[in-house]
Design an enzyme around this catalytic site. Structure first.
Site, mmCIF file in Angstrom:
data_model
loop_
_atom_site.group_PDB
_atom_site.id
_atom_site.type_symbol
_atom_site.label_atom_id
_atom_site.label_comp_id
_atom_site.label_asym_id
_atom_site.label_seq_id
_atom_site.Cartn_x
_atom_site.Cartn_y
_atom_site.Cartn_z
ATOM 1 N N TYR A 65 -3.871 6.272 1.757
ATOM 2 C CA TYR A 65 -2.533 6.562 1.252
ATOM 3 C C TYR A 65 -2.559 6.728 -0.273
ATOM 4 O O TYR A 65 -3.174 5.919 -0.974
ATOM 5 C CB TYR A 65 -1.588 5.413 1.633
ATOM 6 C CG TYR A 65 -0.143 5.801 1.508
ATOM 7 C CD1 TYR A 65 0.539 6.371 2.570
ATOM 8 C CD2 TYR A 65 0.522 5.649 0.286
ATOM 9 C CE1 TYR A 65 1.867 6.769 2.433
ATOM 10 C CE2 TYR A 65 1.842 6.047 0.145
ATOM 11 C CZ TYR A 65 2.508 6.605 1.226
ATOM 12 O OH TYR A 65 3.809 7.013 1.097
ATOM 13 N N HIS A 76 9.665 4.956 -4.214
ATOM 14 C CA HIS A 76 9.468 6.399 -4.371
ATOM 15 C C HIS A 76 9.313 7.097 -3.028
ATOM 16 O O HIS A 76 9.986 8.083 -2.741
ATOM 17 C CB HIS A 76 8.249 6.690 -5.253
ATOM 18 C CG HIS A 76 8.047 8.143 -5.534
ATOM 19 N ND1 HIS A 76 7.496 9.014 -4.612
ATOM 20 C CD2 HIS A 76 8.351 8.897 -6.611
ATOM 21 C CE1 HIS A 76 7.461 10.229 -5.123
ATOM 22 N NE2 HIS A 76 7.982 10.186 -6.338
ATOM 23 N N ASP A 77 8.410 6.568 -2.183
ATOM 24 C CA ASP A 77 8.152 7.199 -0.885
ATOM 25 C C ASP A 77 8.957 6.526 0.222
ATOM 26 O O ASP A 77 8.814 6.895 1.384
ATOM 27 C CB ASP A 77 6.666 7.075 -0.520
ATOM 28 C CG ASP A 77 5.766 7.844 -1.475
ATOM 29 O OD1 ASP A 77 6.289 8.543 -2.359
ATOM 30 O OD2 ASP A 77 4.533 7.724 -1.331
ATOM 31 N N THR A 78 9.729 5.519 -0.143
ATOM 32 C CA THR A 78 10.385 4.699 0.888
ATOM 33 C C THR A 78 11.878 4.564 0.578
ATOM 34 O O THR A 78 12.482 5.507 0.091
ATOM 35 C CB THR A 78 9.704 3.309 0.942
ATOM 36 O OG1 THR A 78 9.749 2.737 -0.367
ATOM 37 C CG2 THR A 78 8.268 3.408 1.419
ATOM 38 N N MET A 138 3.462 3.455 -4.845
ATOM 39 C CA MET A 138 4.416 4.490 -4.435
ATOM 40 C C MET A 138 5.275 4.116 -3.229
ATOM 41 O O MET A 138 6.281 4.775 -2.960
ATOM 42 C CB MET A 138 3.673 5.791 -4.130
ATOM 43 C CG MET A 138 3.119 6.445 -5.359
ATOM 44 S SD MET A 138 4.416 7.225 -6.346
ATOM 45 C CE MET A 138 4.502 8.824 -5.547
#
Ligand SMILES: *[C@@H]1O[C@H](CO)[C@@H](O)[C@H](O)[C@H]1NC(C)=O
Ligand SMILES: *[C@@H]1O[C@H](CO)[C@@H](O)[C@H](O)[C@H]1NC(C)=O
Ligand SMILES: *[C@@H]1O[C@H](CO)[C@@H](O)[C@H](O)[C@H]1NC(C)=O
Ligand SMILES: *[C@@H]1O[C@H](CO)[C@@H](O)[C@H](O)[C@H]1NC(C)=O
Ligand SMILES: *[C@@H]1O[C@H](CO)[C@@H](O)[C@H](O)[C@H]1NC(C)=O
Ligand SMILES: *[C@@H]1O[C@H](CO)[C@@H](O)[C@H](O)[C@H]1NC(C)=O
Ligand SMILES: *[C@@H]1O[C@H](CO)[C@@H](O)[C@H](O)[C@H]1NC(C)=O
Ligand SMILES: *[C@@H]1O[C@H](CO)[C@@H](O)[C@H](O)[C@H]1NC(C)=O
Length: 436
Positions: free
Chosen positions: A174, A230-232, A225
């Site tokens: 990831y 940011h990604d969540t 992240m």
């Protein structure tokens, strides 16, 4: 279909989209059993290289810890339980604004006093004659470090870093770490100096430095992240705070005497409205009577620079950190240091959501060279403007040439690099399509 069955079908469609999203959404998993225990989930272990035991006293605080989360509108954070509960412990800065969109220029500006026209998240570096807060701190012998979660190793130079997915081991590695959220690596004056570079540290170093009693006085902390939202989602970030942040608040090795903690977000999620971000000033430095209160003074990411300058009587960068209209000092610090904040009439408050391209050294479309800072500026620390070797003091803003569109010449600004660049030693200006 009748109107009502159309509506029912539409609602069903919406709810099944939500369900599908929920099924694939990431679920918080702690990277270690405790934030102060080093973990293999972070790839590399600490080198124990800091020895920061000296404390330079400030007028209001002796340590400042900034923790940056990502892309969340004010109201979204404000209505999330952990954030609401934290607000009871500090001063909620209800008119704290991020500076522009997207992420990287906000991070760059928070330590260098400008984003130099940057309006994207590309790979850049900034020449060593440009000062940052690090120069101001070292000028007064104040220790500092940045802690970057999931960075591959200290001073890692790469654009991104993918590590084994610790929450879901069967998934692909990831991309937990991104350079765009690590402003210190972007400035050559920091990353190209070996002594300074070791202060661009990992979260395993954080664990080591706390346990070893060598945590510095100025800290910039970037969660990975997923943990920074940011990604969540904000709820995911809230779980991270519960795991990582809350225990540290009661740990005297972190939130010891006279500590100021600034929990903030890089930018608002919705670009078409003012760029206000949820920001909380907390920690032992906050006077008891101010805990659980709100402060609606206009602040920006430049305020973290001016506040640090006021606290330790530092010199300034002579950039937007000395532009009084955008760099108010946090009120409780301004009061104790005698700094006079400005109150702009509502119609004069800038739109920080303006992502229009402005000329600068970090934009290819309207490239101009880096200008010297304003050497006559007065900052909140009252100490004059600090400069670095290699500065052409004569190249002031008014002497800059007209902006050039480098893209029309099939090149980028010379300060953009290929994302393939992995070492600060061989800086390759980006000349091809991969840089766009
Ligand atoms: C890595 O993270 C996973 C997920 O939370 C956890 O189960 C595991 O114990 C962690 N490994 C280490 C060495 O801490
Ligand atoms: C930031 O965005 C959110 C959601 O769109 C909005 O509610 C909030 O008011 C914005 N901030 C300001 C100052 O408008
Ligand atoms: C520790 O130092 C070695 C040698 O300089 C380096 O290869 C390694 O990446 C460092 N580890 C960390 C966590 O920075
Ligand atoms: C503290 O740092 C020293 C080196 O400076 C290292 O040998 C030691 O293991 C560290 N202690 C802890 C608890 O990490
Ligand atoms: C910025 O926000 C203001 C106030 O909400 C709005 O009027 C303006 O159109 C926005 N600008 C952009 C570029 O979205
Ligand atoms: C100070 O900030 C305001 C608002 O962003 C801006 O309009 C002005 O040009 C800035 N002044 C200088 C000298 O940069
Ligand atoms: C800063 O250094 C760079 C690289 O050496 C140089 O190109 C630039 O002209 C300098 N700018 C100023 C304002 O000194
Ligand atoms: C830029 O590249 C394009 C496509 O390769 C070419 O047609 C054009 O002439 C080049 N422009 C310049 C200014 O070199």
């Amino acid at each position: 279909m009748s109107p009502s069955s159309l509506l029912a079908a539409a609602l069903l469609a919406v709810s099944s989209v939500r369900l599908a999203y929920a099924a694939t959404a990431q679920v918080f998993a702690p990277p270690s059993r405790n934030p102060l225990v080093q973990t293999a989930n972070y790839t590399s272990f600490s080198n124990h290289t800091l020895n920061d035991k000296k404390v330079v006293k400030g007028k209001v605080f002796n340590r400042i810890i900034q923790v940056w989360l990502e892309n969340t509108d004010f109201e979204t954070a404000a209505s999330t339980p952990i954030f609401e509960a934290l607000a009871e412990q500090g001063i909620l800065l209800t008119n704290y604004n991020s500076l522009t969109h997207p992420s990287e220029p906000n991070y760059v500006a928070a330590i260098g006093g400008d984003f130099f026209g940057m309006h994207d998240d590309n790979m850049y570096h900034i020449p060593s004659n440009i000062t940052t807060v690090v120069d101001l701190l070292e000028d007064k012998d104040i220790s500092w470090a940045t802690y970057q979660e999931n960075m591959a190793a200290d001073a890692f130079y790469g654009f991104t870093f993918s590590a084994p997915n610790y929450a879901s081991p069967d998934s692909a590695p990831y991309p937990y770490y991104v350079r765009k959220h690590n402003p210190l690596i972007i400035y050559d004056a920091i990353s190209q100096d070996a002594d300074r570079a070791k202060r661009i540290r990992t979260f395993n170093d954080f664990a080591n430095d706390v346990v070893n009693g060598t945590l510095p006085q100025w800290l910039f902390v970037t969660p990975n992240m997923v943990n920074d939202a940011h990604d969540t989602t904000i709820d995911f970030a809230a779980s991270f705070l519960q795991y990582w942040f809350l225990p540290l608040l009661t740990d005297p090795r972190v939130n010891g005497e006279d500590t100021l903690i600034l929990l903030t977000f890089d930018e608002n999620e919705t670009a078409t409205i003012q760029n206000r971000v949820w920001t909380l000033a907390l920690g032992t430095a906050i006077p008891l009577k101010l805990r659980g209160t709100a402060d609606d003074t206009l602040y920006t990411h430049y305020s973290s620079l001016s506040t640090v300058q006021a606290n330790w009587g530092l010199k300034s960068l002579g950039r937007q950190d000395t532009n009084a209209s955008v760099s108010n000092v946090f009120s409780f610090v301004a009061e104790k240091t005698g700094y006079k904040n400005v109150k702009l009439p509502a119609m004069d408050v800038p739109h920080f959501n303006n992502s229009a391209v402005v000329p600068g050294a970090l934009t290819s479309a309207q490239f101009v060279p880096f200008a010297a800072p304003n050497l006559k500026a007065h900052g909140a620390g009252q100490g004059g403007v600090l400069t670095r070797p290699g500065l052409n003091e004569k190249l002031t803003v008014d002497k800059l040439p007209k902006p050039v569109n480098q893209l029309a010449l099939n090149r980028t600004t010379p300060w953009q690099m290929s994302p393939e660049t992995t070492s600060g030693k061989s800086i390759i200006p980006c000349q091809d399509a991969t840089c766009a």
